[in-house]
Structure formats: structure tokens, C-alpha cells
Design an enzyme around this catalytic site. Sequence first.
Site, short mmCIF file in Angstrom:
data_model
loop_
_atom_site.label_atom_id
_atom_site.label_comp_id
_atom_site.label_asym_id
_atom_site.label_seq_id
_atom_site.Cartn_x
_atom_site.Cartn_y
_atom_site.Cartn_z
N ASP A 162 0.87 -1.17 0.00
CA ASP A 162 0.00 0.00 0.00
C ASP A 162 0.91 1.22 0.00
OD1 ASP A 162 -1.57 -2.24 0.74
OD2 ASP A 162 -3.13 -0.88 1.42
N GLU A 175 -13.71 -4.61 -2.27
CA GLU A 175 -13.46 -4.39 -0.85
C GLU A 175 -14.76 -4.63 -0.11
OE1 GLU A 175 -11.51 -0.64 -1.31
OE2 GLU A 175 -9.90 -1.79 -2.24
#
Lengths: 213, 297
Positions: free
Chosen positions: B11, B130
Site C-alpha cells: 500500500d 473491498e
Amino acid sequence: MNKPPTIVIIDYGCGNLFSIQRALTELDVPSTISRNPDEIAKADKIILPGVGAFGKGMENIRRFGLLEVLGAFVASGRPVLGICLGMQLLMRASHEFGYHEGLHWIPGQVTKLRPGQPGEETVKIPHVGWSPVNFNSNNDGLFHRLQNGTYMYFLHSYFVTTENPMCGIATTTYGNNVFCSACCKENIVGVQFHPEISGPSGLRLLQNFVFLK
Amino acid sequence: MKNRRIIARLDIKGPNLVKGIQFDGNRALGLSEDFAYLYYQEGADEMIFYDTVASLYRRNNLIEFVTAVSKHIFVPLTVSGGIRNVEDVQKILRAGADKVAINTAAIANTSLIKISAEAFGSQCVLAGIEAKRKENGDYEAWVDYGREPTGVNVVEWAQRVVDFGAGEILLTSIDREGTGNGYDLELTARVAQSVPVPVIASGGAGRKSHVLDVIHEGRADAVAVASMFHYYYAKPLQRMYSSTNADGLRLGAQIDEGNLEFLNARYGGILERRFDPISVKGLKSFLAGSGIQCRNM
């Protein structure tokens, strides 16, 4: 130090050309991405990349007027490497979305991987991921300094079966499929996996192709 | 035989690798580039680069990053975050990514997956989903790096994106993300059994047994691992935590100053609390010992 060969990566609109070029650059091997018949004709070696559908690939090769120059190149005895769809195009024909004629350079067919019968081990199609490549014969050139069973990265739903078993130089197992993962006939080699994104082993295989006579 | 892929998930915010808990409270751990090269050498099968702020600011910052690292990293690279149209997809693939994961834009514009798959092939288009568990046990898709609910049912959405041409699904559990409490096995199993394409499980790995669980019970075709790897490779530098000049993964010149306190306190205590750091090789050899085949180099 010998002068590195001139390698042309054939741009027929169906491939991840840049990742192959980056891998060759990492190996200090200059390459050109081209669909220009004059450039292709002058190359020492060519790489036929490819992702996507067989029918579209052959259609593009014809549309860009490359059939003739590629045929002459192969006939001249200079080395050719087909990668993934590029390997499948070397065959006589494919059964992907109907029947399509291939380049006819290696007698063989292209058919679909099987997910497995009920009760058997089932696998998802496409085959995405790393699988061992088992060498059938000790192909000194292409597999030089590679360990038998080395892992390579695959991404495909179809596979090649050569008519002459001697043309199949490596096999890979996926679920209940045992398929030809590398083929060779004289100056023509093909690999079903993607050496350009198969880590150090993949780079070594590309280097071996660069050194092929 | 089927081999599982072990994917390092990075990330990224600006130049830094960051890690948060449930998509929030991100901390910088070091320079993303350093981690990416290390993971390649260590044998990560693929890498996912997730631009954490791209959706929020409607841009993708990873073009330069991917251009740089793809010159020397030769495993499949996936970029996620901030991909809004087919031109974005083309730019990222041209920069050197092998695949893109489309999330936010896909719910806003369901045709983007279809157009991208037609233009570049399903093999390079992942649907990023997600998911957050609802009180009734169903799962809902969220967007904008876990910031916005959509009302869309995850299993139905997964089937739809495959019809649109997505070649794989990157499935992240927002509830488990960064917690180290293990993958959401039920979520993963539900999606993996509903679609014909590979599912990459993401979010929650804190111990090596979690990875085994999500392969066995969650039916994951591939697993994304973040914190367990990040903290393993950052770990040797803890001894130098008082120095900001030392070369190393977590002490790059551009690291956020606000992080020093966090880093000095042993990653805010996260190391002790939730994660068993492990190397890529360590995880693979554990899986091999448990009968799961992975690539070895």
C-alpha cells in the site's frame, strides 16, 4: 565479446511487448518492437509474443501484411521464439472460438484446458500462476543452466499438442491436464509460459534464446 | 496439481510503503521501491501496488513508480487505485504493470471492466472488491479505499464483474485489513465458490496459519500478504531506530517525520501485539510442509 544479435519483437497488436523488451534490456540485449516487414526481414532473431484470442492474433498478422515476411524469416533458418499465444500460433490450427488456421510451422493443434470431471481434482480456467516446467529432453540450448522442474508463470486457457511427440520438449501439469509447455522444431521454439515475468529463471531462458545459434 | 501464489501487497502513499488498520491510520514503513526490489529477490510470486489516496484525489501516482521498478522486477505487477477510464488502464500497462485492479471506477462505471478486458484482454483486468460484513451476515462492497459503502452485494457483484470480463478478483476484507486477526474465511469461500476465475484473498494475515486457513477453508487461489512481510523485512532496522540517517527500508530520506514516534515505539507496539513477521521463503516453506505447493526459486 560478440556483438549481440538484433532481436525484433513482432508487434501485431496482441501482446505485452514492453515487458519482453524490458527483460531483454535487463540482459543488455538491444531489441526493437516492430511490424515493419523490412526491419523484420533484417533481424537475427524474432520473438512472437501474444496474449488474447488465437483468431484475432492470426487476423492481425494477415491484416498487417506479416504472413509473408514471417514465413520467409522462418524458412531462412534464423531462430524464432513464440511466447504464450505466440507459441500457439506456430501450430496448424486452433479450436478457440471456432476453427482457425495457424502459421503451420509446427504440426499441432490448440485445444482448451479441462477443469476436471466431477469427483476428480477440479481447477479454474484460465490457468493463472506458477507451475513447474518438466523437461522431456535435455534441450541444451533453451534450457541451458535451468533446473528441471523450474517454476514459470502461466496465464492461458488453451494449450498445444504437437503431432510429433519429439517436438514437445517440456510438459507441465495443471489439475488433470498434462500439457506441452515448450516445443521445438529446428529453428523454431515456443513456450506456453511467460519468461519475461518468470523471475530469474525466465530471464535465463530468454538469455538462452539470445545465445541460440 | 495446483500451485498457490504468494503475493506481496504494498500500500503506497507518495514515495512510502504504508500500512494501516482497517484502511485507516496509515503509517509509513519505508520507501516502497526498496521493499519492492527486496520482495522480488526474496521470491514473491507477484506484487500488488495499491495507491492508497488515488481514489480520494482522483489521480494515480504510481505511474512513475511502476515505470521505475518494472525495469528490474520480472514477476507480474498489479496496480490498483485511481483507475477511472480506459486511458488510465493503458497508461499503467504501458508504464510496466502487467495487470490493473479496478474498484472504485467499476461501481461508478460498470462498463470500464468490459471495455478494458476487450481492449487489453481479461488476463490483465482484475476486479478489486473491498468487502465489509453486514449485521445479517451478508457482505457489502465498499469503495474509495474502504471509505464509502455502495449497497452492492459482494457475491452478486463478483459474478457480474466476471461476466464483464474480469480475469481475477482481488478480494479484500475491510473488517480484517491490517488487524492480523486472519483472513475472512467465509467471505473468501463464498466468493471463490461463486466465480470461475481465481480469487486473491487479501486482508488479515497475522500468522502463517492464517494463510493456510484461507487456502483450505477459504478456497483462495492466491493470497496477498502485507504486514507479516513488511514487519519481517523492516525488523532488523529496529536496532537503529534512533538514527534517521541510516540507510534502510524504513528510514528513507523522504519518510514522513510524523512517523518517527511510531517507528521508535516498535511500530506502535504492533510487532508484539498482532503479527508474527515472516519472510517470503519462510512462509513458502511452511506451506510446502503443510502440503501446499508454491513456486520455489
